[in-house]
Every structure is written in structure tokens, then in C-alpha cells.
Design a protein around this motif. Structure first.
Motif, short mmCIF file in Angstrom:
data_model
loop_
_atom_site.label_atom_id
_atom_site.label_comp_id
_atom_site.label_asym_id
_atom_site.label_seq_id
_atom_site.Cartn_x
_atom_site.Cartn_y
_atom_site.Cartn_z
N GLU A 6 7.70 15.94 -5.22
CA GLU A 6 6.82 14.81 -5.50
C GLU A 6 5.83 14.65 -4.35
OE1 GLU A 6 7.64 10.29 -7.11
OE2 GLU A 6 8.87 11.07 -5.50
N SER A 7 4.55 14.51 -4.66
CA SER A 7 3.55 14.32 -3.61
C SER A 7 3.67 12.94 -3.01
CB SER A 7 2.14 14.51 -4.18
OG SER A 7 1.80 13.41 -5.01
N LYS A 8 3.07 12.76 -1.82
CA LYS A 8 3.12 11.45 -1.16
C LYS A 8 2.53 10.36 -2.03
CE LYS A 8 3.07 12.71 3.70
NZ LYS A 8 2.35 12.54 4.96
N GLU A 9 1.38 10.66 -2.67
CA GLU A 9 0.70 9.63 -3.45
C GLU A 9 1.53 9.23 -4.67
OE1 GLU A 9 -1.93 7.95 -2.65
OE2 GLU A 9 -2.19 9.05 -0.81
N GLU A 10 2.49 10.12 -5.11
CA GLU A 10 3.30 9.81 -6.28
C GLU A 10 4.57 9.08 -5.89
OE1 GLU A 10 3.71 13.76 -7.68
OE2 GLU A 10 2.13 13.55 -9.19
N GLN A 11 4.92 9.08 -4.60
CA GLN A 11 6.10 8.36 -4.15
C GLN A 11 5.81 6.86 -4.13
OE1 GLN A 11 7.85 9.95 -0.50
NE2 GLN A 11 6.69 11.82 -0.84
N SER A 12 6.88 6.09 -4.12
CA SER A 12 6.73 4.64 -4.05
C SER A 12 7.09 4.16 -2.65
CB SER A 12 7.65 3.95 -5.06
OG SER A 12 7.24 4.22 -6.37
N ILE A 13 6.44 3.11 -2.21
CA ILE A 13 6.77 2.49 -0.93
C ILE A 13 8.03 1.65 -1.10
CG2 ILE A 13 4.42 2.45 -0.04
CD1 ILE A 13 4.12 -0.35 -1.04
N HIS A 14 8.75 1.46 -0.03
CA HIS A 14 9.97 0.66 -0.04
C HIS A 14 9.93 -0.28 1.16
CE1 HIS A 14 11.76 3.20 -3.17
NE2 HIS A 14 11.26 4.22 -2.49
N PHE A 15 9.90 -1.57 0.90
CA PHE A 15 9.83 -2.51 2.01
C PHE A 15 10.16 -3.92 1.51
CE2 PHE A 15 5.89 -3.24 -0.07
CZ PHE A 15 5.46 -4.51 0.27
N HIS A 16 10.36 -4.82 2.45
CA HIS A 16 10.49 -6.23 2.11
C HIS A 16 9.74 -7.02 3.18
CE1 HIS A 16 13.70 -5.73 5.11
NE2 HIS A 16 13.53 -7.01 5.38
N LEU A 17 9.28 -8.17 2.79
CA LEU A 17 8.55 -9.03 3.72
C LEU A 17 9.54 -9.78 4.60
CD1 LEU A 17 5.93 -10.28 1.16
CD2 LEU A 17 5.36 -9.09 3.26
N VAL A 18 9.19 -9.93 5.87
CA VAL A 18 10.06 -10.66 6.78
C VAL A 18 10.12 -12.12 6.38
CG1 VAL A 18 9.63 -9.10 8.70
CG2 VAL A 18 8.15 -11.08 8.38
N ASP A 19 11.19 -12.79 6.77
CA ASP A 19 11.32 -14.21 6.46
C ASP A 19 10.18 -14.99 7.11
OD1 ASP A 19 13.64 -13.74 5.07
OD2 ASP A 19 14.94 -14.12 6.80
N MET A 106 -11.57 1.86 12.61
CA MET A 106 -11.63 3.27 12.26
C MET A 106 -11.40 4.20 13.45
SD MET A 106 -12.04 3.25 9.05
CE MET A 106 -12.07 1.75 8.05
N GLY A 107 -11.56 3.67 14.66
CA GLY A 107 -11.35 4.48 15.86
C GLY A 107 -9.91 4.57 16.30
N HIS A 108 -9.07 3.69 15.75
CA HIS A 108 -7.64 3.72 16.09
C HIS A 108 -6.93 4.84 15.35
CE1 HIS A 108 -7.03 -0.72 17.52
NE2 HIS A 108 -7.58 0.04 18.44
N THR A 109 -5.80 5.25 15.89
CA THR A 109 -4.88 6.05 15.10
C THR A 109 -4.12 5.10 14.17
OG1 THR A 109 -3.04 5.81 16.66
CG2 THR A 109 -4.56 7.67 17.00
N VAL A 110 -3.42 5.68 13.21
CA VAL A 110 -2.62 4.86 12.29
C VAL A 110 -1.62 4.02 13.07
CG1 VAL A 110 -0.85 4.98 10.48
CG2 VAL A 110 -2.92 6.40 10.32
N PHE A 111 -0.96 4.63 14.04
CA PHE A 111 0.04 3.89 14.82
C PHE A 111 -0.62 2.77 15.63
CE2 PHE A 111 2.54 3.00 18.60
CZ PHE A 111 3.78 2.76 18.04
N PHE A 133 5.97 3.11 4.30
CA PHE A 133 4.70 3.18 3.59
C PHE A 133 4.17 4.62 3.53
CE2 PHE A 133 4.97 -1.29 4.02
CZ PHE A 133 4.12 -1.84 3.07
N LEU A 134 5.10 5.57 3.68
CA LEU A 134 4.80 7.00 3.47
C LEU A 134 3.95 7.63 4.56
CD1 LEU A 134 4.05 6.90 -0.38
CD2 LEU A 134 6.26 6.91 0.79
N PHE A 135 3.90 7.04 5.74
CA PHE A 135 3.22 7.68 6.88
C PHE A 135 4.28 8.40 7.71
CE2 PHE A 135 0.34 4.07 5.96
CZ PHE A 135 -0.85 4.78 5.80
#
Length: 218
Positions: A6-19, A106-111, A133-135
Motif C-alpha cells: 500500500e502506498s503512503k497516500e493510500e494509508q490512513s493516519i492514526h491519532f487522537h487529539l490531546v485532552d 517553506m524553509g523549515h524541514t518537516v521536523f 501522519f505517515l512521515f
């Protein structure tokens, strides 16, 4: 049949919002608001609304009716002529604009861009959320400028996740997300204990997330 990965774009993200941080019962009040553009075009006159802690509501209506303007009034990013806007006790709003990706550096890295959302967060914590988030380990080194539209939107959502808030103001947050990721985001927002006000044209997404629907019309 050959099995394909499965490609990255086809995968789903998995997360929950903090309280969300604790806050008062009324998180936002607009009273007697008059708002318009170019001195003559009135969008709202005598607008009175209240948003309460834990309330999940959607703004619906035709294009140009003033949904995004109302969200911007709640967020405090647009001026108004009369009335007052009151932010509730200890309320920390987070405004996710329709073109939120334009606010990324745009000048930052993702991290670096993720890290800038929450000072003091551990490297492990940031990397774990980026991974959700698939990074991957190589992606986090990429410059934001070279990311695809979907990757930029996922990064903008990472920033939202890392920013403590008890009122989410979301204008089309699922732009560029695949169907699976939209479903996961809907589940996370549904479980979120803070207040949510969102604009989304997808009725299924609204039904999954919101308890109330407010119609905005001219």
C-alpha cells in the motif's frame, strides 16, 4: 495474484487529539456583531451567538453566505464594525484556515515545522506524531516546500495536534486527505472533549463529528 504494498497516500493516519485544557462553560460569545466589507457590503448585522464547552457544531450554507467570515469572527482574525467578541475563561482557540498550508514555513524541514508548534516537546513525542501522519525517518528531513498538497495538509494537522486548545475552529480541514484519513480524523474530532466549530461540505463527515448544524444564509 501478486501482493502489492500500500502506498503512503493510500494509508490512513492514526491519532487522537490531546485532552483540552480546562476552561469555562462558555468558550466564545459574539454579541451585536455588525460586519461587512468595503464600507457598504454588510455580511452580518446584530449577530448574537454563544459556543459552549464540548459543543460540536457545523456551519453549512451556500458558497458566499458568510460561513468562513463567521468562523474568522470567532477566531478573531477579521475586524467588525460594532458589537463585541468575548473569549471565555482560559479558552485557547485554534483556527485552522481553509488554506492553512500557506501558513507553513517553506524553509523549515518537516521536523522543524512540527517542533515549532510546541516548544519543549520531546523529539520522541514529535517524531511519534509525525510517524502517525505517515512521515517516516527520511520524510522528516525534507523541506516543507517540496511536499505534496496532501503532505502539507497532514503537516498542518500535526501542528494542530501539537498545539493545546479547547476550541477548534476548522475551515475545510480534510482538503487533500484520502478517504481513510478523513474517517480517522472524523473519529478523533468526535472523541475530542473540547468545542469544535467546522465548515465542511461532506455531509457524512458532519454527521460523524457534529451534534448541531447551523445554517448560514444571506
Amino acid at each position: 495474484m501478486a501482493k502489492t504494498e500500500e502506498s503512503k497516500e493510500e494509508q490512513s493516519i492514526h491519532f487522537h487529539l490531546v485532552d483540552p485544557p480546562k476552561c469555562g462553560r462558555i468558550v466564545m460569545t459574539l454579541n451585536g456583531i455588525e460586519q461587512g466589507y468595503h464600507k457598504v457590503q454588510l455580511i452580518y448585522r446584530g449577530l448574537d451567538i454563544k459556543v459552549e464547552r464540548g459543543q460540536h457544531l457545523a456551519l453549512v450554507g451556500p458558497n458566499g453566505a458568510g460561513k468562513s467570515t463567521l468562523l474568522k469572527l470567532l477566531a478573531g482574525v477579521v475586524e467588525y464594525r460594532r458589537g463585541f467578541r468575548e473569549v471565555g475563561h482560559l479558552v485557547k482557540p485554534y483556527y485552522f484556515a481553509q488554506h492553512q498550508t500557506e501558513a507553513l514555513n517553506m524553509g523549515h524541514t518537516v521536523f522543524q515545522e512540527a517542533q515549532s508548534a510546541q516548544e519543549g516537546a520531546s523529539v520522541t513525542h514529535i517524531r511519534s506524531i509525525l510517524g502517525a501522519f505517515l512521515f517516516d525517518a527520511e520524510d522528516v528531513k525534507k523541506k516543507v516546500a517540496v511536499l505534496s498538497g496532501g503532505e502539507k495538509n497532514r503537516l498542518a494537522l500535526v501542528r494542530m495536534l501539537l498545539t493545546p486548545s479547547n476550541l477548534l475552529l476548522l475551515d475545510e480541514p480534510t482538503n487533500h486527505l484520502d478517504m481513510g484519513s478523513r474517517a480517522v480524523l472524523a473519529q478523533a474530532l468526535r472523541a475530542y472533549e473540547g468545542a469544535v466549530v467546522l465548515i465542511r461540505h461532506d455531509r457524512y463527515f458532519i454527521d460523524e463529528v457534529c451534534d448541531e448544524v447551523w445554517e448560514v444564509n444571506m
